[in-house]
Design an enzyme around this catalytic site. Sequence first.
Site, PDB file in Angstrom:
ATOM      1  N   SER A  55       0.743  -1.123  -0.005  1.00  0.00           N
ATOM      2  CA  SER A  55      -0.044   0.001  -0.185  1.00  0.00           C
ATOM      3  C   SER A  55       0.740   1.329   0.167  1.00  0.00           C
ATOM      4  O   SER A  55       0.572   2.116   0.602  1.00  0.00           O
ATOM      5  CB  SER A  55      -0.888   0.236   1.319  1.00  0.00           C
ATOM      6  N   ARG A  56       1.987   1.244  -0.341  1.00  0.00           N
ATOM      7  CA  ARG A  56       2.819   2.203  -0.735  1.00  0.00           C
ATOM      8  C   ARG A  56       3.470   2.845   0.829  1.00  0.00           C
ATOM      9  O   ARG A  56       4.200   4.177   0.853  1.00  0.00           O
ATOM     10  CB  ARG A  56       2.375   3.503  -1.443  1.00  0.00           C
ATOM     11  N   LEU A  57       3.260   2.110   1.842  1.00  0.00           N
ATOM     12  CA  LEU A  57       3.714   2.589   3.001  1.00  0.00           C
ATOM     13  C   LEU A  57       5.218   2.047   3.262  1.00  0.00           C
ATOM     14  O   LEU A  57       5.421   1.226   4.283  1.00  0.00           O
ATOM     15  CB  LEU A  57       2.845   2.180   4.158  1.00  0.00           C
TER      16      LEU A  57
END
Length: 544
Positions: free
Chosen positions: A518-520
């Site tokens: 999730s792009r974290l």
Amino acid sequence: MLSLVRKGRSSIMMSCSLFLTSFNYYSLPLLSHSHYNTLSRAPTLSRALAYPQPFPATMLPPGFRALSNNFSTTTEASGTMDSSVSVTYLSQRQAAEIDDTLMGPLGFSVDQLMELAGLSVATSIAEVYKPGEYNRVLVICGPGNNGGDGLVAARHLHHFGYKPSVCYPKRTPKPLYEGLVTQLEALSIPFLSVEDLPSDLSSDFSILIDAMFGFSFHGSPRPPFDDLIQRFVTLQNYNQSGPKRSVIVSVDIPSGWHVEEGDINGIGLQPDMLISLTAPKLCAKKFSGPHHFLGGRFVPPAIAEKYKLLLPQYPGTSMCVRIGKPPKIDISALRENYISPEFLEEQVEADPINQFHKWFDDALAAGLKEPNAMALSTVGKDGKPSSRMVLLKAVDKDGFVWYTNYESHKARDLSENPHASLLFYWDGLNRQVRVEGSVQKVSDEESEQYFHSRPRGSQLGAIVSKQSSVVPGRHVLHQEYKELEQKFSDGSLIPKPKNWGGYRLTPELFEFWQGQQSRLHDRLQYSPHEINGQKVWKVERLAP
């Protein structure tokens, strides 16, 4: 100090794009063995095999065409690397004839070729459908060699990080197949009966592999395969408005197709991916899905010459190569959902050089190609940035060392602005390391020592190349190289050019990046601070 050196399967199976992993590759295409479904038939083989460079006349460069011959192989322009390159399409008879040749005087065994076919299938799938997004796989295996390919593919996919399950309704009571089943059971890969399959295959599986029938199959599919094929057809016609459907991959021939005429009635299976083995069969011309790969790689030049096989060149050590026009892709939709271990502050080394060594060792252990490759970015007095890939040759407490021509573009930039940035990207581990700092030349002694540790060919190349300058043509470089090669043919010491040597970047900032879902992403930055007159590195987390 860490010193770094530059590295670099008719039937046997009648049906049906990384060696996935990285090696320093030979460009050898492979003849893929197809499959036969009638078990009483003597096994034959059809697999497009490759050969080392230089390629024989059948592997013609773009713009050339083969002379006609009495072996009526059909060729057709294929939009691989170059739309003018021809690829051979085999009839059923031609494929069987090639198989007979390979399985006869050339001594190839069924199990050997089946292993190569299954590996080719697995690597082709891994080229397109990454395990992070397409994890659950169902392999439906028929009773012949095509099914055997599917069993082998399931094993390799397991090792590639996928979670395969196998449906094998009509098992072949032969030691080869029983052994393949045992291998999968030892890996705890589940075997599902037809009755065990969910009514909606998309609910449990993201990839469906059709390894039911190969090109030697005749007639109409019988139960339970007729129903399974129909379930695939129903699935592909499903009007998606909710979750995405499973992608369908066919091995060599889409099951139910006529080997030469394709989907005769126009209502059969239409896979998303077709993995041809040896050379594509005539029916492959009717394939309209986005991904067509050729799998396998070991046909000797004599076979390719005899049967006039026109095949694309395999990249590197890969067991597969894309053929046909590549799919039109929405670049904005390209994304990878990284799955990685957490990278936490309490886990990192206090010294960023030690942390770099730790990650570099991981990249080496993972077998990544050229883990010492790094992007070097410089800026000259005009303020315009410039980047290129170079190779790290040493790293220690004093910094990162690489070698180049002191009259190159990057060298001119560094003479005007002695500050630069390095970027290491290790795709197989979802990691990046960025290093910023000041740059100085290394000592002449250090440059001299490294220069003479290089292969003599590289030493000569450094003299020939006036890096970044304009040359009239490649022939000029080759001529100068040959002259130098002759000059130093006695093995005498090759003098290091005065305008060639090393640079060392002294780090002033580090960033370690670990891709996450999730792009974290994890981003930990090291910056220097002074505490009680002593330099220490402060670790801070940056927003992804």
